[in-house]
Motif scaffolding. Structure first.
Motif, mmCIF file in Angstrom:
data_model
loop_
_atom_site.group_PDB
_atom_site.id
_atom_site.type_symbol
_atom_site.label_atom_id
_atom_site.label_comp_id
_atom_site.label_asym_id
_atom_site.label_seq_id
_atom_site.Cartn_x
_atom_site.Cartn_y
_atom_site.Cartn_z
ATOM 1 N N GLN A 52 0.620 -1.153 -0.212
ATOM 2 C CA GLN A 52 -0.010 -0.545 0.271
ATOM 3 C C GLN A 52 0.736 1.333 -0.488
ATOM 4 O OE1 GLN A 52 -3.414 -0.512 2.806
ATOM 5 N NE2 GLN A 52 -3.373 1.865 2.601
ATOM 6 N N TYR A 53 2.272 1.043 0.888
ATOM 7 C CA TYR A 53 2.667 2.607 1.169
ATOM 8 C C TYR A 53 4.041 2.523 -0.030
ATOM 9 C CZ TYR A 53 0.068 3.378 4.983
ATOM 10 O OH TYR A 53 -1.369 3.903 5.522
ATOM 11 N N ALA A 107 -3.886 6.187 11.571
ATOM 12 C CA ALA A 107 -6.034 6.635 11.097
ATOM 13 C C ALA A 107 -6.069 7.590 10.491
ATOM 14 C CB ALA A 107 -6.752 6.681 12.057
ATOM 15 N N ASP A 110 -2.408 8.023 7.934
ATOM 16 C CA ASP A 110 -2.635 7.285 6.334
ATOM 17 C C ASP A 110 -1.321 7.795 5.275
ATOM 18 O OD1 ASP A 110 -3.871 5.422 4.513
ATOM 19 O OD2 ASP A 110 -4.797 6.891 3.786
ATOM 20 N N SER A 111 -0.156 7.339 6.224
ATOM 21 C CA SER A 111 1.096 6.907 5.710
ATOM 22 C C SER A 111 2.143 6.824 6.327
ATOM 23 C CB SER A 111 1.775 8.822 5.380
ATOM 24 O OG SER A 111 2.001 9.061 6.134
ATOM 25 N N SER A 175 -10.585 -1.819 5.005
ATOM 26 C CA SER A 175 -9.240 -0.952 4.476
ATOM 27 C C SER A 175 -7.809 -0.871 6.018
ATOM 28 C CB SER A 175 -9.449 0.312 4.467
ATOM 29 O OG SER A 175 -9.666 1.107 4.875
ATOM 30 N N ARG A 177 -7.166 1.666 6.657
ATOM 31 C CA ARG A 177 -7.405 2.837 7.737
ATOM 32 C C ARG A 177 -8.973 2.376 8.549
ATOM 33 N NH1 ARG A 177 -7.885 8.891 5.112
ATOM 34 N NH2 ARG A 177 -7.789 10.520 6.998
#
Length: 485
Positions: A52-53, A107, A110-111, A175, A177
């Motif tokens: 995701q990142y 949350a 988101d990084s 998800s 998050r």
């Protein structure tokens, strides 16, 4: 001395009124379940986070777990000691609040940087799992140590299942998050529950201070050494700089602690027979535990079809499916903790440690040779859960039994700190192993470890398990020689 401590504890309980046993055990179990769910949630989610990142290397991803465990190292020292000096309720609410804030940071952000910061905060709050050892002992009288260790071990097994399966289910259905939002709400609710249910009694120890400077210093030099382990192959010779800083800092820290009036570890307790040995064994069992978790989670979620045919390996499982592979670990974890209580109480701590180490080494040897089918992991997880739980239960029981009741939090913190450092060391060791040879994932910027590194990682972890045998036998041999003289 033990009789005096019992009388002091009895007088303190009489002054504050008898607590309700059921709710007290219940909130203790909830704290242990939640914190272990946080700890065991992360390994199966690491491949999801990496994708995701867009994290290029395994080392970058596993630093999240290292941040969690290093934060735990600080929390495991400070928060149980806070319970001794400022009350069990205050420490319990503070720990739960750190968990809630730590979950809220990623949350909202988101990084990767906010997730790294959140992991450190959640790790600090994970000291909540040690606090029931103190407040159950202080409020349940003679049975407090036995009940506290039982709650710790049994609720840890439940937390493993909830964390690895529940986390995977939420991420798969919603998800990443959303997962952190739900975790924030759960931690906030736990903070409220601890405020209501944990007794607000006078501090168990009215004098003394918390060694904040020594704690931060210790985490700093340990983190520098771990940085070398995880980044050594990436940075090359430049990685020697944090290694030197860590070694010099560690030597200076050890010298300062001998003269400090607020030493991180109580020197009198550490000189008690088997306490230092127990703490070192806890650290090694934790290193083995974290190494096993990361090796399993990483291999299981590699998709063979995504790699070149010559490099292909893995099970292609989701985070949820990976969590199911850990169910045998949780089941046998409950069994192991239950069977060692009587032998340890009867002075058989050394044989119990050896048993746990040999079982763990056997499980790792099995996985070193057999790790390319799901049933291989089911068998290995069952063996590992039994061995690790035997080691943890013996270690925490011996350290608690050696400390007076008013320092129950400090004793839990000492053992917990060694556990956190062990987790961080095992994570760093596996990160270094899985970074030694990388293969590309075609069509992406990602890389995964070469297949042969997994077997090597299990063998290295097996050596750590066998070091437990050396650590417990050497002092025993020295004691026998002194007796003969």
């Amino acid at each position: 001395m033990a009789q005096i401590n019992q009388q002091v504890g009895a007088a303190r309980r009489a002054k504050t009124g008898p607590p309700s046993r059921g709710p007290l055990i219940g909130i203790g179990a909830l704290m242990v379940v939640l914190t272990n769910a946080v700890i065991f949630i992360l390994p199966p989610l690491l491949p999801v986070i990496q994708a995701q990142y867009g994290l290029a290397t395994v080392a970058e991803t596993t630093w999240l777990y290292t941040a969690l465990t290093l934060g735990g190292g600080a929390g495991f020292i400070l928060l149980p000691r806070l319970a001794d000096l400022h009350g069990d309720r205050n420490a319990s609410v503070a720990a739960s609040a750190f968990l809630a804030v730590g979950a809220a940071v990623p949350a909202v952000g988101d990084s990767y940087p906010t997730l790294l910061a959140g992991c450190a905060l959640m790790g600090f709050g994970c000291a909540a799992q040690l606090l029931p050892l103190g407040f159950l002992r202080r409020n349940l009288g003679a049975s407090g140590i036995t009940v506290g260790v039982a709650v710790l071990v049994i609720a840890t097994g439940a937390g493993i299942v909830i964390g690895m399966i529940g986390g995977g289910l939420i991420v798969e259905s919603l998800s990443l998050r959303s997962f952190f939002l739900i975790l924030t709400a759960a931690c906030a609710a736990t903070a409220l529950a601890t405020y209501v249910l944990v007794p607000h009694a006078p501090p168990a120890e009215r004098t003394g201070r918390i060694g904040v400077v020594g704690t931060v210093w210790m985490i700093g030099w340990i983190g520098a050494i771990l940085l070398t382990l995880t980044q050594g192959l990436v940075w090359g010779n430049a990685a020697l700089l944090p290694l030197v800083v860590g070694i010099v800092g560690g030597v200076a820290w050890a010298r300062s602690q001998r003269r400090s009036s607020t030493a991180v570890f109580d020197m009198a307790l550490m000189r008690t027979p088997l306490v230092t040995v127990s703490c070192l064994c806890i650290a090694l069992f934790a290193a083995v535990n974290s190494a096993f978790l990361l090796l399993l989670s990483t291999y299981a979620q590699v998709i063979p079809e995504a790699l070149r045919p010559v490099d292909a390996y893995g099970l292609g499982l989701s985070a949820l499916q990976t969590g199911w592979l850990m169910v045998p670990f949780a089941v046998t974890f409950l069994v192991g903790g239950a069977v060692v209580d009587r032998p340890v109480a009867n002075g058989r701590g050394v044989p119990v440690f050896i048993l746990g180490a040999l079982i763990s080494a056997a499980g790792l040897a099995w996985l070193a040779m057999m790790h390319d089918q799901q049933w291989h992991y089911l068998v290995g997880a069952a063996v590992m859960g039994l061995g690790c739980s035997i080691g943890y239960a013996a270690g925490f029981t011996l350290v608690q039994a050696a400390a007076p009741e008013e320092k129950a939090g400090m004793a839990a913190g000492v053992a917990g700190t060694f556990m956190a450092v062990g987790f961080a060391f095992g994570t760093a060791l596996v990160s270094a192993d899985l970074s030694a040879s990388l293969v590309p994932v075609p069509g992406t910027t990602l890389e995964v470890a070469a297949e042969g590194l997994y077997g090597a990682g299990y063998w290295i972890s097996g050596v750590l398990a066998l070091l437990v045998v050396v650590i417990v036998l050497v002092p025993s041999a020295r004691s026998r020689r002194r007796e003969q003289l």
